[in-house]
Write an enzyme that holds these catalytic residues in place. Structure first.
Site, PDB file in Angstrom:
ATOM      1  N   ARG A 184      -1.709   3.125  42.782  1.00 19.64           N
ATOM      2  CA  ARG A 184      -0.829   3.083  41.615  1.00 19.64           C
ATOM      3  C   ARG A 184      -1.569   2.590  40.381  1.00 19.64           C
ATOM      4  O   ARG A 184      -1.232   2.964  39.260  1.00 19.64           O
ATOM      5  CB  ARG A 184       0.383   2.186  41.895  1.00 19.64           C
ATOM      6  CG  ARG A 184       1.466   2.904  42.670  1.00 19.64           C
ATOM      7  CD  ARG A 184       2.726   2.094  42.752  1.00 19.64           C
ATOM      8  NE  ARG A 184       3.728   2.796  43.534  1.00 19.64           N
ATOM      9  CZ  ARG A 184       4.724   2.228  44.164  1.00 19.64           C
ATOM     10  NH1 ARG A 184       4.840   0.910  44.129  1.00 19.64           N
ATOM     11  NH2 ARG A 184       5.604   2.938  44.844  1.00 19.64           N
ATOM     12  N   GLY A 185      -2.558   1.727  40.586  1.00 16.28           N
ATOM     13  CA  GLY A 185      -3.327   1.221  39.453  1.00 16.28           C
ATOM     14  C   GLY A 185      -4.031   2.348  38.718  1.00 16.28           C
ATOM     15  O   GLY A 185      -3.945   2.454  37.488  1.00 16.28           O
TER      16      GLY A 185
END
Length: 337
Positions: A275-276
């Site tokens: 997700r980063g």
């Protein structure tokens, strides 16, 4: 009731930038603003509504279904009834801290049930927020059962209500925006992970800036409508920039060398999952689109890195360094000339 203009907010540049990026690219996943009381968090978030472009909806639909996206239709719109399109402002809905579950998800319409014996569904806040923004003040104090509910809906994009003889499903896709004071408690990790960007908001330490904040706030409170009119031209100009950026954000290129740096940065910080990287890419694209740039630059990537990654770091009991400082330190290491 007049709302303080977004363009009149003094300072708090990271917060304003994060909100604009979320408005341009909703898939970023929302914004969490944590910091001192009285720093303009709620003011900025509520002021965002004036910058959002209008959305096209099915006339009379309580869920604001899109006339041209059948996959996201509620049961009534999906049945093929005549769908007349109309335009309306994008919703920005407040979820009060003490809201009941019925008010959030919807419930049986008691008035109609008592008067006619008919069971009908009264849509809740999740219905009103569909295709817009859902704002939670003091989000870190939200009851656990509402947190669980929001996590389910945010993950699926659909609100399911089965109670009192009712069985209702309707679309509920929204950008989650929250604010709070970390001194009053931490967010559950599952909810924290749902926010794409996290901003650390602090009280200004600049004398001139604080004077200007007080001066403008006083002017607004003495004549709200006049103050809003005075800033209307700049508000319109920024709204046009946001609308233009939304139209072209999908066309902004992400060069391989910039993407490589994004992945290296997340690996250096030990961020869990991917997700980063995805949030970094989407936020950098939104920033580039707002600036009118055709491709994401290294500068855009470095600018959004603290916002996208500071809340995704693993806690190290042996390192009490501020999360933003850890991200900035990693940026310096990864982006060595």
């Amino acid at each position: 009731m007049a709302i303080y203009p977004f363009v009149a907010i003094v300072g708090q540049e990271p917060l304003k930038e994060a909100l604009l990026m979320a408005a341009i690219e909703p898939s970023i996943g929302g914004v969490l603003a944590l910091g001192d009381r009285g720093t303009g968090k709620s003011t900025a978030i509520r002021a965002l509504a004036s910058l959002l472009p209008e959305i096209e909806v099915v006339r009379g639909c309580p869920y604001r279904c899109s006339p041209v996206q059948p996959a996201e239709h509620c049961p009534a719109c999906a049945e093929g009834a005549e769908r007349i399109a109309e335009r309306m402002p994008a919703p920005v809905v407040d979820l009060p801290l003490g809201a009941t579950e019925d008010r959030v998800v919807g419930a049986l319409n008691l008035e109609r049930a008592l008067s006619s014996g008919e069971k009908s569904f009264e849509p809740g806040l999740l219905a009103r927020a569909n295709r817009g923004f859902l704002y939670i003040d003091e989000v870190n104090l939200l009851d656990d059962h509402l947190v669980d509910l929001l996590l389910d809906v945010a993950a699926s994009g659909e609100n399911v209500v089965e109670r009192e003889g009712l069985s209702v499903r309707h679309p509920s896709r929204f950008v989650l925006v929250g604010s709070g004071n970390p001194e009053e408690g931490d967010l559950r990790p599952q909810l924290l992970d749902r926010f794409g960007l996290c901003v650390d908001v602090r009280t200004s330490a600049d004398l001139r800036e604080r004077m200007e904040i007080v001066r403008r706030r006083d002017a607004f409170e003495r004549d709200p409508d006049g103050f809003v009119r005075d800033w209307s031209r700049k508000t319109s100009a920024l709204r046009r920039r946001v609308v233009a950026a939304r139209d072209k954000v999908s066309k902004v290129a992400m060069p391989d060398d910039v993407l490589e740096k994004a992945v290296q940065l997340c690996m250096a910080l030990g961020a869990d999952g991917l997700r980063g990287e995805l949030t970094l890419m989407r936020a950098a694209r939104a920033r580039a689109a707002l600036a009118g740039e055709p491709a994401v630059s290294m500068l855009s990537l470095k600018s959004v890195a603290p916002l996208a990654l500071r809340h995704r770091l693993r806690k190290d009991p042996l390192d009490d360094t501020d999360a933003s400082v850890r991200v900035e330190r990693a940026v310096e290491e990864v982006f060595i000339p």
